[in-house]
Design an enzyme around this catalytic site. Sequence first.
Site, PDB file in Angstrom:
ATOM      1  N   HIS A  97       0.856  -1.188   0.000  1.00 13.04           N
ATOM      2  CA  HIS A  97       0.000   0.000   0.000  1.00 13.04           C
ATOM      3  C   HIS A  97       0.892   1.238   0.000  1.00 13.04           C
ATOM      4  CE1 HIS A  97       1.225  -0.484   4.170  1.00 13.04           C
ATOM      5  NE2 HIS A  97       1.006   0.819   4.321  1.00 13.04           N
ATOM      6  N   HIS A 116       4.816   0.104  -0.101  1.00 12.47           N
ATOM      7  CA  HIS A 116       5.589  -0.674   0.865  1.00 12.47           C
ATOM      8  C   HIS A 116       4.722  -1.768   1.459  1.00 12.47           C
ATOM      9  CE1 HIS A 116       3.733   2.749   2.946  1.00 12.47           C
ATOM     10  NE2 HIS A 116       3.723   2.014   4.051  1.00 12.47           N
ATOM     11  N   ARG A 163       8.216  -8.921  15.324  1.00 11.60           N
ATOM     12  CA  ARG A 163       8.705  -7.604  14.902  1.00 11.60           C
ATOM     13  C   ARG A 163       7.674  -6.561  15.303  1.00 11.60           C
ATOM     14  NH1 ARG A 163       7.687  -4.637  10.102  1.00 11.60           N
ATOM     15  NH2 ARG A 163       9.213  -2.965   9.933  1.00 11.60           N
ATOM     16  N   ASP A 202       0.879   5.180   1.899  1.00 16.76           N
ATOM     17  CA  ASP A 202       0.219   5.810   3.048  1.00 16.76           C
ATOM     18  C   ASP A 202      -0.590   7.016   2.588  1.00 16.76           C
ATOM     19  OD1 ASP A 202       1.321   3.914   4.710  1.00 16.76           O
ATOM     20  OD2 ASP A 202       3.005   5.185   5.324  1.00 16.76           O
TER      21      ASP A 202
HETATM   22  O1  AKG Z   1       5.465  -2.328   9.875  1.00 17.15           O
HETATM   23  C1  AKG Z   1       5.918  -1.799   8.877  1.00 17.15           C
HETATM   24  O2  AKG Z   1       7.105  -1.829   8.593  1.00 17.15           O
HETATM   25  C2  AKG Z   1       4.991  -1.089   7.928  1.00 17.15           C
HETATM   26  C3  AKG Z   1       3.820  -0.442   8.600  1.00 17.15           C
HETATM   27  C4  AKG Z   1       3.000   0.373   7.664  1.00 17.15           C
HETATM   28  O3  AKG Z   1       3.302   0.502   6.518  1.00 17.15           O
HETATM   29  C5  AKG Z   1       1.777   1.038   8.121  1.00 17.15           C
HETATM   30  O4  AKG Z   1       1.356   0.835   9.288  1.00 17.15           O
HETATM   31  O5  AKG Z   1       1.179   1.790   7.305  1.00 17.15           O
HETATM   32 FE   FE2 Z   2       2.240   2.108   5.560  1.00 11.51          FE
END
Ligand code: AKG
Ligand code: FE2
Length: 363
Positions: free
Chosen positions: A229, A286, A296, A231
């Site tokens: 996605h 990403h 993680r 942001d």
């Molecule tokens: O956890 C991650 O590395 C990505 C998180 C992410 O892209 C989000 O929460 O929008």
């Molecule tokens: Fe994100």
Amino acid sequence: MAVKLSEAFKSQPVYLHDDHINFDSVQEVPDSHAWQQIVDYPSDDQDLYDAESVPIIDLMDPNACNLVGNACQTWGVFQVTNHGIPIHLLEDLESEGRRLFQLPAQQKVKAARPPNGMSGYGQARISCFFPKLMWSEGFTIVGSPIEQARQLWPQGYKTFCDVIEEYEKEMKKLSSRLMWIMLGSLGITENDMSWAGPNSKSEGPCAALQLNSYPPCPDPKIAMGLAAHTDTTLLTILYQTSTSGLQVLRDGGRWVTVPPKSGALVINVGDLLQILSNGRFPSVFHRAVVHQTHQRLSFVYFFGPPSNIQISPLSKLIDQKHPPLYRSVTWNEYLRIKYKHFNEALSVVRLCEPQHESIDMND
Ligand SMILES: O=C(O)CCC(=O)C(=O)O
Ligand SMILES: [Fe+2]
């Protein structure tokens, strides 16, 4: 802000799924969470293979502004060091995050995010766009975390709230500093964006903080932590723990891992900055993959403009050769579009035909 932006979420409620699993006890990936084989799943010695890596920029570098501008144009993502956020705050945040996600499942659901609400515990908001569920759990905070924290720890909520509030305060300052560095590299000053300048009478920037946990997964190559996605922000600041998982998409369709670097923060260009910069800074696709033995965590600060301010390509970036590529939208309106069209949202507000914007993200 919470009141206004929350309207956008009512149009696309997300329910805590019946298939929501208890990650603590699972021995194999159930069908509800089994994706196709993940392409470009990172190998242990990934760094040896990555011909290119996400830029790391020292914010104290006298040339930082140019480096940031270059990273925004060519990557849409970079890591920053010497950013001024105290290490002890990042450590405290991490330990409060672990404390939260370690709680028993029945305790966490006491603070569940309502289906059409913004704050609380739940699955990734983007889950509704995919046939399979994601290998993650999240906790969203808008403004004060006290209401949800009280549900989680009727007695011991204060430390959590103190750390979150301190972090939100620091992130707000850093986001605005970064926004001006990014836009400054394009020659934009505070006079060019009245809503963000010092004399602005608008309600101030909006933001949300998302805590993500990616539990260990018995078969990480068929599970997805968080699907691809962009942001829906101006910019996003992400702090990740020492287990890798964040990947960004490069032009050739290759996923490149953003390796965790102790104390560094990852900065993503969001869709609204792509609009403001008239496409000069593309928002970055990403995703997060998961690990077989390690949990993680990531802590993600979503930074945007006041929810009702019109965002459109900045006039300084428009001329005969560079016509405006996007129509004007408020964050509120754009969120609604995103929750309807998801990865096609930028094309929906685009004025000229998109050239390379439509990518199939489902593989
Ligand atoms: O956890 C991650 O590395 C990505 C998180 C992410 O892209 C989000 O929460 O929008
Ligand atoms: Fe994100």
